[in-house]
Scaffold this active site. Structure first.
Site, PDB file in Angstrom:
ATOM      1  N   ARG A  50      -3.144   1.539  10.653  1.00 24.91           N
ATOM      2  CA  ARG A  50      -3.232   0.688   9.455  1.00 24.91           C
ATOM      3  C   ARG A  50      -4.313   1.251   8.537  1.00 24.91           C
ATOM      4  O   ARG A  50      -4.159   1.329   7.327  1.00 24.91           O
ATOM      5  CB  ARG A  50      -3.517  -0.772   9.820  1.00 24.91           C
ATOM      6  CG  ARG A  50      -3.928  -1.610   8.602  1.00 24.91           C
ATOM      7  CD  ARG A  50      -3.717  -3.117   8.763  1.00 24.91           C
ATOM      8  NE  ARG A  50      -4.081  -3.640  10.067  1.00 24.91           N
ATOM      9  CZ  ARG A  50      -5.340  -3.775  10.504  1.00 24.91           C
ATOM     10  NH1 ARG A  50      -6.356  -3.422   9.752  1.00 24.91           N
ATOM     11  NH2 ARG A  50      -5.572  -4.260  11.711  1.00 24.91           N
ATOM     12  N   TYR A 102       8.581  -6.641 -14.531  1.00 23.15           N
ATOM     13  CA  TYR A 102       9.458  -6.786 -13.374  1.00 23.15           C
ATOM     14  C   TYR A 102       9.407  -8.248 -12.886  1.00 23.15           C
ATOM     15  O   TYR A 102       8.327  -8.835 -12.790  1.00 23.15           O
ATOM     16  CB  TYR A 102       8.991  -5.827 -12.281  1.00 23.15           C
ATOM     17  CG  TYR A 102       9.792  -5.926 -11.023  1.00 23.15           C
ATOM     18  CD1 TYR A 102      11.118  -5.515 -10.985  1.00 23.15           C
ATOM     19  CD2 TYR A 102       9.225  -6.425  -9.863  1.00 23.15           C
ATOM     20  CE1 TYR A 102      11.853  -5.622  -9.827  1.00 23.15           C
ATOM     21  CE2 TYR A 102       9.958  -6.526  -8.698  1.00 23.15           C
ATOM     22  CZ  TYR A 102      11.277  -6.133  -8.690  1.00 23.15           C
ATOM     23  OH  TYR A 102      11.997  -6.238  -7.536  1.00 23.15           O
ATOM     24  N   ASP A 174       2.017  -0.243 -14.487  1.00 24.74           N
ATOM     25  CA  ASP A 174       3.142  -0.046 -13.572  1.00 24.74           C
ATOM     26  C   ASP A 174       3.980   1.087 -14.168  1.00 24.74           C
ATOM     27  O   ASP A 174       4.660   0.905 -15.174  1.00 24.74           O
ATOM     28  CB  ASP A 174       3.942  -1.354 -13.461  1.00 24.74           C
ATOM     29  CG  ASP A 174       5.117  -1.244 -12.494  1.00 24.74           C
ATOM     30  OD1 ASP A 174       5.599  -0.115 -12.257  1.00 24.74           O
ATOM     31  OD2 ASP A 174       5.563  -2.292 -11.994  1.00 24.74           O
ATOM     32  N   LYS A 199      11.954   3.610  -6.313  1.00 25.43           N
ATOM     33  CA  LYS A 199      12.809   3.989  -7.426  1.00 25.43           C
ATOM     34  C   LYS A 199      12.819   5.520  -7.595  1.00 25.43           C
ATOM     35  O   LYS A 199      13.263   6.206  -6.707  1.00 25.43           O
ATOM     36  CB  LYS A 199      12.351   3.242  -8.683  1.00 25.43           C
ATOM     37  CG  LYS A 199      12.030   1.746  -8.441  1.00 25.43           C
ATOM     38  CD  LYS A 199      13.213   0.911  -8.036  1.00 25.43           C
ATOM     39  CE  LYS A 199      12.852  -0.482  -7.533  1.00 25.43           C
ATOM     40  NZ  LYS A 199      12.024  -1.295  -8.430  1.00 25.43           N
TER      41      LYS A 199
HETATM   42  C1  PLP Z   1      11.257  -2.525  -8.261  1.00 20.51           C
HETATM   43  C2  PLP Z   1      10.056  -2.686  -9.074  1.00 20.51           C
HETATM   44  C3  PLP Z   1       8.893  -3.266  -8.546  1.00 20.51           C
HETATM   45  C4  PLP Z   1       8.842  -3.812  -7.143  1.00 20.51           C
HETATM   46  O1  PLP Z   1       8.902  -2.794  -6.210  1.00 20.51           O
HETATM   47  P1  PLP Z   1       9.545  -2.954  -4.730  1.00 20.51           P
HETATM   48  O2  PLP Z   1       9.445  -1.572  -4.184  1.00 20.51           O
HETATM   49  O3  PLP Z   1      10.949  -3.439  -4.912  1.00 20.51           O
HETATM   50  O4  PLP Z   1       8.707  -3.942  -3.994  1.00 20.51           O
HETATM   51  C5  PLP Z   1       7.788  -3.342  -9.362  1.00 20.51           C
HETATM   52  N1  PLP Z   1       7.803  -2.886 -10.636  1.00 20.51           N
HETATM   53  C6  PLP Z   1       8.899  -2.341 -11.178  1.00 20.51           C
HETATM   54  C7  PLP Z   1       8.863  -1.867 -12.582  1.00 20.51           C
HETATM   55  C8  PLP Z   1      10.064  -2.222 -10.423  1.00 20.51           C
HETATM   56  O5  PLP Z   1      11.154  -1.693 -10.975  1.00 20.51           O
END
Ligand code: PLP
Length: 386
Positions: A50, A102, A174, A199
């Site tokens: 961890r 998001y 983000d 993604k």
């Molecule tokens: C998908 C997404 C998230 C969340 O991420 P996860 O891997 O699904 O927990 C956060 N921000 C954006 C812009 C996203 O597209």
């Protein structure tokens, strides 16, 4: 010691990219929870997975190098990453968020952190005057996406970061939609950059992961503490998969964007399309600012069809492009933000920011572009109400 200057090489050789013990050109999957210690207080730098794992550490060094920060952190999901970053704040603090973020980011703030006393305020961050005005005495952080999800609204990252610095608050970006290949927020002045690596970074729709990079050592110490204390870490196998995905990021993104630019021009010229959101189109609202801070407009497109088109029929008719949550994989995906990715945002707020019932979000994959356009064309035709 790096023998390269460009990100295409860093994607492949960055961080810890080989195994010093054997010379293997890939970092092994250290599938272990613990490490034998030589004596009390004597160990090889690893105690418990961890706290630290060599495969995860290789990924963390890689993303830190790609984003140009002091340290990287890998989490079990984008939401675990966002949760750890928000845990830097405390009860009574306020965080400003972009008016389209998001859905999960909104949900964790509204349903998890708000009950603990961390407040949030929604601001149209594409307007710097509103950002400046939105900052109150309790504001401690600004969390933005650019281009934002799902309307691809562009925010001036250098502008917001400068305002944040002036007020002594954290700027958090983000960067999921762009990746460090297209946009590097820390170089534009942000304090923290984070990703849903599920993604584009992973890129193959085969893992769920989150990454965070912080600009300075002091923040790195705090986040390392929070990562270990709250424990939402990425496992060794997924860390390995993510390193593997990142190696091909440049070639994938080039094709994603090439296809997206073709799809955007196709949709813009199509008589069925009422509105298109894509910051790579020279006549789009955020084009100039995006051009300044990013390599190009990325590969996410949102659009609305005219009222005489039935979007349910459109979704049903698609054959190559899959209806699915998520984005950034090699395969093209389409989604309906109002009922899928952004369903956790109340309808009043959705309507206010423009996430309408007719909005369609397209993650353009790396298939043959003629095949993609043909699929869109035939599905739009089938969606027309006769
Ligand atoms: C998908 C997404 C998230 C969340 O991420 P996860 O891997 O699904 O927990 C956060 N921000 C954006 C812009 C996203 O597209």
């Amino acid at each position: 010691m790096a023998y390269y200057e460009n990100i295409e090489s860093a994607l492949i050789h960055g961080g810890i990219s080989t195994d010093p013990a054997t010379g293997a050109v890939n970092v092994p999957i250290y599938q272990t929870s613990t490490y034998q210690q030589q004596g009390l207080g004597e160990n090889a730098g690893w105690e418990y997975s961890r706290t630290g794992n060599p495969t995860r550490a290789a990924l963390e060094a890689l993303i830190a190098e790609l984003e140009g920060g002091a340290a990287g952190f890998a989490f079990a999901s984008g939401m675990a990453a966002i949760t750890a970053v928000l845990s830097l704040l405390k009860s009574g603090d306020e965080v400003i968020i972009s008016s389209n973020v998001y859905g999960g980011t909104f949900r964790v703030l509204d349903k998890v952190f708000l009950p603990f006393g961390l407040k949030y305020k929604i601001v149209d961050t594409s307007d710097l005057a509103q950002v400046e005005e939105g900052i109150g005495t309790q504001t401690r952080a600004i969390l933005i996406e650019s281009p934002a999800n799902p309307l691809l609204t562009v925010t001036d990252l250098a502008g917001v970061s400068a305002i944040a610095r002036k007020h002594g608050i954290l700027s958090i970006v983000d960067n999921t939609f762009m990746t460090p290949y297209l946009q590097r927020p820390l170089e534009l002045g942000a304090d923290i950059v984070l990703h849903s690596a599920t993604k584009y970074l992973g890129g193959h729709s085969d893992l769920v992961a989150g990454l965070v990079v912080v600009k300075d050592e002091a923040l790195a110490k705090r986040l390392a503490f929070l990562q270990n204390a709250t424990g939402g870490v990425l496992g060794p196998f997924d860390s390995f998969l993510l390193i593997r995905g990142i190696k091909t990021l440049a070639v994938r993104m080039d094709r994603h964007v090439e296809n997206a630019e073709k799809a955007a021009r196709f949709l813009q010229a199509h008589p069925a399309v009422k509105h298109i959101y894509y910051p790579g189109l020279p006549n789009s609202e955020g084009y100039a600012i995006n051009r300044r801070q990013a390599r190009n407009g990325g590969a996410m497109i949102s659009f609305e069809l005219y009222e005489n088109y039935d979007i349910r029929a459109f979704f049903k008719a698609l054959r190559l492009i899959a209806l699915a949550e998520s984005l950034g994989g090699v395969e093209s995906l389409v989604c309906h933000p109002a009922t899928m990715t952004h369903a956790s945002i109340p309808k009043e707020i959705r309507d206010q920011v423009g996430i309408t019932e007719g909005l369609i979000r397209l993650s353009v994959g790396i298939e043959n572009s003629d095949d993609l356009l043909a699929d869109l064309e035939q599905a739009i035709a089938k969606g027309e109400r006769k």
